[in-house]
Every structure is written in structure tokens, then in C-alpha cells.
Write a protein that holds these residues in place. Sequence first.
Motif, PDB file in Angstrom:
ATOM      1  N   SER A  47       0.853  -1.189   0.000  1.00  0.00           N
ATOM      2  CA  SER A  47       0.000   0.000   0.000  1.00  0.00           C
ATOM      3  C   SER A  47       0.887   1.237   0.000  1.00  0.00           C
ATOM      4  N   PRO A  48       0.324   2.394  -0.316  1.00  0.00           N
ATOM      5  CA  PRO A  48       1.138   3.618  -0.309  1.00  0.00           C
ATOM      6  C   PRO A  48       1.755   3.904   1.067  1.00  0.00           C
ATOM      7  N   SER A  49       1.107   3.451   2.135  1.00  0.00           N
ATOM      8  CA  SER A  49       1.617   3.752   3.470  1.00  0.00           C
ATOM      9  C   SER A  49       2.761   2.836   3.916  1.00  0.00           C
ATOM     10  N   ASN A  50       2.977   1.722   3.232  1.00  0.00           N
ATOM     11  CA  ASN A  50       4.039   0.816   3.665  1.00  0.00           C
ATOM     12  C   ASN A  50       5.097   0.558   2.593  1.00  0.00           C
ATOM     13  N   LEU A  51       5.121   1.380   1.597  1.00  0.00           N
ATOM     14  CA  LEU A  51       6.079   1.167   0.510  1.00  0.00           C
ATOM     15  C   LEU A  51       7.273   2.115   0.656  1.00  0.00           C
ATOM     16  N   SER A  52       7.917   2.010   1.801  1.00  0.00           N
ATOM     17  CA  SER A  52       9.140   2.786   2.047  1.00  0.00           C
ATOM     18  C   SER A  52      10.277   1.799   2.264  1.00  0.00           C
ATOM     19  N   LEU A  53      11.493   2.291   2.203  1.00  0.00           N
ATOM     20  CA  LEU A  53      12.648   1.428   2.415  1.00  0.00           C
ATOM     21  C   LEU A  53      12.580   0.745   3.779  1.00  0.00           C
ATOM     22  N   GLY A  54      12.203   1.480   4.811  1.00  0.00           N
ATOM     23  CA  GLY A  54      12.114   0.914   6.152  1.00  0.00           C
ATOM     24  C   GLY A  54      11.121  -0.227   6.245  1.00  0.00           C
ATOM     25  N   HIS A  55       9.943  -0.034   5.666  1.00  0.00           N
ATOM     26  CA  HIS A  55       8.922  -1.092   5.677  1.00  0.00           C
ATOM     27  C   HIS A  55       9.394  -2.312   4.892  1.00  0.00           C
ATOM     28  N   VAL A  56      10.005  -2.090   3.749  1.00  0.00           N
ATOM     29  CA  VAL A  56      10.448  -3.205   2.903  1.00  0.00           C
ATOM     30  C   VAL A  56      11.525  -4.027   3.611  1.00  0.00           C
ATOM     31  N   ILE A  57      12.497  -3.362   4.218  1.00  0.00           N
ATOM     32  CA  ILE A  57      13.575  -4.086   4.894  1.00  0.00           C
ATOM     33  C   ILE A  57      13.049  -4.799   6.141  1.00  0.00           C
ATOM     34  N   ARG A  58      12.183  -4.132   6.917  1.00  0.00           N
ATOM     35  CA  ARG A  58      11.583  -4.771   8.098  1.00  0.00           C
ATOM     36  C   ARG A  58      10.802  -6.020   7.665  1.00  0.00           C
ATOM     37  N   ALA A  59      10.000  -5.897   6.600  1.00  0.00           N
ATOM     38  CA  ALA A  59       9.203  -7.030   6.117  1.00  0.00           C
ATOM     39  C   ALA A  59      10.098  -8.150   5.575  1.00  0.00           C
ATOM     40  N   LEU A  60      11.191  -7.790   4.921  1.00  0.00           N
ATOM     41  CA  LEU A  60      12.120  -8.797   4.409  1.00  0.00           C
ATOM     42  C   LEU A  60      12.760  -9.573   5.562  1.00  0.00           C
TER      43      LEU A  60
END
Length: 130
Positions: A47-60
Motif C-alpha cells: 500500500s502507499p503507506s508501507n512502501l518505504s525502504l524501512g517497511h520493505v527491509i523490516r518485512a524482508l
Amino acid sequence: QAVPESVIYSQSVHAALTITDTDLAVQATLFGERHSPDQLASVTNISPSNLSLGHVIRALCRGIVKNLNSMLPCQRLIESGVRRIMGSGSALTWNEVLKQEVEKVFTLPIVYGKNVDSAVGVAMVMLDRK
């Protein structure tokens, strides 16, 4: 001029440290697994609210740990008599986010090796079993 990998890595981890939780989900099986070689990686809940570098790395990082836990759940370790987890390898050494995600899922005490390769961790476990 190319940006050094170490700079990219440290900035990525730093960005993820600002995110304590995310609903972005990463299935981190890019090359499959031995027991499921056709299993591919995926990213869901974008979503637009979770498509940041921080969210992506945390999710990875969360996806990597979730995959490990699916193959060898913490409860199974406890039932097998494991009293602690020995964490080693450069990923755990340099990635505080990965450590945080490991500690959320694996409730046993975790001992982190300092500057040791993951192969050293395997050897330590085998010696500890004797």
C-alpha cells in the motif's frame, strides 16, 4: 560513482529501525527451499503507506525469520531439549533489524557470536551436543 554496498546496507537497516511494525509481507524464498524448490518469493499487502525502504527491509527480515521458523519452530526446539540458540554469521552481526525479528519469534535465549561465520555456529552446536 557507485555507492558502496556497505553504505546501502547500513542506510537500509537504519531505515528499518525506524519501523517497529509493518503489514507489508515478504515471503523470502527467492530460490525456493530444499523441501519446496518451486516455492517463489512474493510481496503482499503493498500500500502507499508501507512502501518505504524501512517497511520493505523490516518485512524482508521478518519474512526470513518466518521462513526459518516454519522449517524449525521454536516449540520444536524446546521439545528437543534445546536451551539456547547460537546466532552467528554476518547477517546477524550487521543487521539489528534481523536480530529484533529473530528475538520476537524465537523465545529461547539467543547468544550471538562476534565476528564469526555461520559455519562456526554449526560447529559450535555440534560440539555442544557431545
